[in-house]
Design a protein around this motif. Structure first.
Motif, PDB file in Angstrom:
ATOM      1  N   ALA A   8       0.826  -1.210   0.000  1.00  0.00           N
ATOM      2  CA  ALA A   8       0.000   0.000   0.000  1.00  0.00           C
ATOM      3  C   ALA A   8       0.859   1.258   0.000  1.00  0.00           C
ATOM      4  N   GLU A   9       1.970   1.225   0.709  1.00  0.00           N
ATOM      5  CA  GLU A   9       2.821   2.413   0.779  1.00  0.00           C
ATOM      6  C   GLU A   9       3.486   2.720  -0.565  1.00  0.00           C
ATOM      7  N   VAL A  10       3.864   1.684  -1.301  1.00  0.00           N
ATOM      8  CA  VAL A  10       4.416   1.918  -2.643  1.00  0.00           C
ATOM      9  C   VAL A  10       3.335   2.476  -3.562  1.00  0.00           C
ATOM     10  N   ILE A  11       2.136   1.912  -3.487  1.00  0.00           N
ATOM     11  CA  ILE A  11       1.024   2.408  -4.300  1.00  0.00           C
ATOM     12  C   ILE A  11       0.724   3.864  -3.954  1.00  0.00           C
ATOM     13  N   ALA A  12       0.712   4.174  -2.669  1.00  0.00           N
ATOM     14  CA  ALA A  12       0.442   5.542  -2.223  1.00  0.00           C
ATOM     15  C   ALA A  12       1.466   6.518  -2.795  1.00  0.00           C
ATOM     16  N   ARG A  13       2.725   6.135  -2.778  1.00  0.00           N
ATOM     17  CA  ARG A  13       3.793   7.010  -3.274  1.00  0.00           C
ATOM     18  C   ARG A  13       3.633   7.278  -4.768  1.00  0.00           C
ATOM     19  N   HIS A  14       3.288   6.246  -5.522  1.00  0.00           N
ATOM     20  CA  HIS A  14       3.162   6.423  -6.968  1.00  0.00           C
ATOM     21  C   HIS A  14       1.906   7.195  -7.361  1.00  0.00           C
ATOM     22  N   LEU A  15       0.823   7.034  -6.611  1.00  0.00           N
ATOM     23  CA  LEU A  15      -0.428   7.719  -6.941  1.00  0.00           C
ATOM     24  C   LEU A  15      -0.558   9.066  -6.265  1.00  0.00           C
ATOM     25  N   GLY A  16       0.330   9.370  -5.304  1.00  0.00           N
ATOM     26  CA  GLY A  16       0.241  10.631  -4.588  1.00  0.00           C
ATOM     27  C   GLY A  16      -0.956  10.715  -3.669  1.00  0.00           C
ATOM     28  N   VAL A  17      -1.293   9.574  -3.045  1.00  0.00           N
ATOM     29  CA  VAL A  17      -2.401   9.523  -2.097  1.00  0.00           C
ATOM     30  C   VAL A  17      -1.872   8.972  -0.775  1.00  0.00           C
ATOM     31  N   PRO A  18      -2.598   9.178   0.334  1.00  0.00           N
ATOM     32  CA  PRO A  18      -2.125   8.614   1.602  1.00  0.00           C
ATOM     33  C   PRO A  18      -2.359   7.118   1.698  1.00  0.00           C
ATOM     34  N   ALA A  19      -1.486   6.447   2.444  1.00  0.00           N
ATOM     35  CA  ALA A  19      -1.698   5.043   2.799  1.00  0.00           C
ATOM     36  C   ALA A  19      -2.434   5.020   4.128  1.00  0.00           C
ATOM     37  N   VAL A  20      -3.587   4.362   4.175  1.00  0.00           N
ATOM     38  CA  VAL A  20      -4.408   4.391   5.381  1.00  0.00           C
ATOM     39  C   VAL A  20      -4.874   2.993   5.747  1.00  0.00           C
ATOM     40  N   SER A  21      -5.130   2.822   7.034  1.00  0.00           N
ATOM     41  CA  SER A  21      -5.651   1.563   7.542  1.00  0.00           C
ATOM     42  C   SER A  21      -7.159   1.505   7.333  1.00  0.00           C
ATOM     43  N   ILE A  22      -7.620   0.355   6.837  1.00  0.00           N
ATOM     44  CA  ILE A  22      -9.052   0.090   6.693  1.00  0.00           C
ATOM     45  C   ILE A  22      -9.407  -0.989   7.716  1.00  0.00           C
ATOM     46  N   SER A  23     -10.417  -0.761   8.504  1.00  0.00           N
ATOM     47  CA  SER A  23     -10.772  -1.755   9.515  1.00  0.00           C
ATOM     48  C   SER A  23     -11.239  -3.038   8.835  1.00  0.00           C
ATOM     49  N   PRO A  24     -11.006  -4.186   9.478  1.00  0.00           N
ATOM     50  CA  PRO A  24     -11.492  -5.446   8.890  1.00  0.00           C
ATOM     51  C   PRO A  24     -12.982  -5.422   8.573  1.00  0.00           C
ATOM     52  N   ALA A  25     -13.767  -4.756   9.408  1.00  0.00           N
ATOM     53  CA  ALA A  25     -15.210  -4.694   9.169  1.00  0.00           C
ATOM     54  C   ALA A  25     -15.543  -3.907   7.908  1.00  0.00           C
ATOM     55  N   ASP A  26     -14.701  -2.914   7.590  1.00  0.00           N
ATOM     56  CA  ASP A  26     -14.960  -2.063   6.426  1.00  0.00           C
ATOM     57  C   ASP A  26     -14.265  -2.564   5.159  1.00  0.00           C
ATOM     58  N   ALA A  27     -13.439  -3.596   5.283  1.00  0.00           N
ATOM     59  CA  ALA A  27     -12.667  -4.063   4.127  1.00  0.00           C
ATOM     60  C   ALA A  27     -13.554  -4.504   2.954  1.00  0.00           C
ATOM     61  N   PRO A  28     -14.654  -5.250   3.192  1.00  0.00           N
ATOM     62  CA  PRO A  28     -15.487  -5.645   2.039  1.00  0.00           C
ATOM     63  C   PRO A  28     -16.075  -4.451   1.293  1.00  0.00           C
ATOM     64  N   ALA A  29     -16.482  -3.412   2.030  1.00  0.00           N
ATOM     65  CA  ALA A  29     -17.041  -2.230   1.376  1.00  0.00           C
ATOM     66  C   ALA A  29     -15.966  -1.466   0.614  1.00  0.00           C
ATOM     67  N   HIS A  30     -14.762  -1.430   1.154  1.00  0.00           N
ATOM     68  CA  HIS A  30     -13.677  -0.663   0.523  1.00  0.00           C
ATOM     69  C   HIS A  30     -13.091  -1.386  -0.677  1.00  0.00           C
ATOM     70  N   PHE A  31     -12.818  -2.680  -0.524  1.00  0.00           N
ATOM     71  CA  PHE A  31     -12.129  -3.441  -1.564  1.00  0.00           C
ATOM     72  C   PHE A  31     -13.044  -4.352  -2.373  1.00  0.00           C
ATOM     73  N   GLY A  32     -14.333  -4.452  -1.982  1.00  0.00           N
ATOM     74  CA  GLY A  32     -15.209  -5.388  -2.668  1.00  0.00           C
ATOM     75  C   GLY A  32     -14.870  -6.813  -2.286  1.00  0.00           C
ATOM     76  N   TRP A  33     -15.055  -7.739  -3.246  1.00  0.00           N
ATOM     77  CA  TRP A  33     -14.841  -9.158  -2.966  1.00  0.00           C
ATOM     78  C   TRP A  33     -13.398  -9.466  -2.578  1.00  0.00           C
ATOM     79  N   LEU A  34     -12.449  -8.570  -2.933  1.00  0.00           N
ATOM     80  CA  LEU A  34     -11.050  -8.816  -2.604  1.00  0.00           C
ATOM     81  C   LEU A  34     -10.740  -8.529  -1.134  1.00  0.00           C
ATOM     82  N   GLY A  35     -11.689  -7.920  -0.415  1.00  0.00           N
ATOM     83  CA  GLY A  35     -11.444  -7.564   0.980  1.00  0.00           C
ATOM     84  C   GLY A  35     -11.072  -8.747   1.846  1.00  0.00           C
TER      85      GLY A  35
END
Length: 300
Positions: free
Chosen positions: A235-262
């Motif tokens: 995530a930190e490498v992705i954040a650096r390349h996209l110019g966005v912050p790397a942030v923690s997603i709670s396990p409960a929110d992972a399905p909503a954030h990442f979809g089926w890949l959560g």
């Protein structure tokens, strides 16, 4: 050796086919579209037209071959939520291919998966699947193929990491990148300590060739170059390349954030290839996952 390859124009197959030909093998690739057939001909392979659903075609092609590498899987259906359907088709195809080879001592190499094989533990080639549900269905197919060694087939089950990376990758990592673009943050689940094994696709292709040529009957192999890459580092490498912050997603929110890949990104699933490297002369030399990400091609 006359080798039948399913998934011959796919992510790993498109690298494996020229490697097999360069090694002196004659390759026939299964092609379900004119575009796939053209790509195989351009690579120097012969073509048999059909899909995983054409079981008679699979049996006949396997019967005419000196060895089979089964790479094809209905990833498009699986990624759209139809994993059970894709796993069922894979089982039927494996039974058709393997059944045609019974009693011949010919090699049959199939692709299997490592994600979730032994959550929270380092999976080895001796680790048996302890998962249930759809993923367990595909592992059950791998175990069925492994058992064909007792019926005169030189089987090798080659377990792949969740990220077989490289330029042109359309698997899990590009979907994590897409989620970061869409959400404006590069997310990782919890503290991001979950580990995923990784391998470059060229190294994975080489291991499939070695398994075909030298794999002992009933062998289980791991195409693992890196035992476990922490997903926060990804995530930190992705954040650096996209110019966005790397942030923690709670396990409960992972399905909503990442979809089926959560669920997969929440799974700590490290694995070793120590036994594979002792059994076969496989020495992966491709870039690491983070090195590959840093090249920038995942972000163009």
């Amino acid at each position: 050796m006359r080798v039948l390859v399913t998934g011959a124009s796919g992510w790993i197959g498109s690298v494996l086919v020229p490697e097999l030909i360069e090694a002196g093998h004659r390759v026939t690739g299964l092609a379900r579209s004119p575009e796939s057939a053209a790509a195989l001909v351009a690579a120097g392979a012969e073509v048999v037209e059909g899909s995983l659903d054409d079981l008679v075609v699979l049996r006949e092609a396997a019967s005419a071959a000196d060895g089979v590498v089964h790479l094809a899987f209905k990833h498009d259906i699986a990624f759209a939520g139809g994993y059970a359907e894709a796993a069922a088709a894979d089982r039927a195809a494996a039974e058709a291919l393997g059944g045609a080879l019974e009693g011949s001592d010919r090699p049959f190499v199939i692709a299997a998966g490592l994600l979730g094989l032994a959550p929270g533990r380092v999976a080895t080639e001796r680790t048996n699947a302890d998962q249930a549900g759809d993923l367990g269905d595909r592992q059950a197919t791998a175990q069925w193929v492994e058992a064909l060694a007792d019926r005169g087939v030189r089987t090798s089950v080659l377990r792949l990491p969740p990220t077989v990376h490289g330029e042109g990758d359309y698997g899990f990592i590009p979907q994590v990148v897409a989620a970061a673009r869409a959400k404006g943050v590069a997310g990782y689940v919890g503290d991001g300590s979950q580990r995923w094994p990784a391998v470059h696709r060229a190294d994975a292709a080489t291991l499939f060739r070695l398994a075909l040529e030298e794999g002992p009957a009933g062998s289980v192999l791991h195409a693992v170059a890196e035992e476990g890459v922490p997903l926060r580092d990804v995530a930190e490498v992705i954040a650096r390349h996209l110019g966005v912050p790397a942030v923690s997603i709670s396990p409960a929110d992972a399905p909503a954030h990442f979809g089926w890949l959560g669920a997969g990104l929440s799974t700590d699933s490290p694995a070793t290839s120590e036994l594979t490297r002792a059994l076969l002369p496989w020495r992966p030399s491709g870039p690491t996952l983070l090195e590959d990400l840093d090249k920038g091609h995942y972000f163009t």
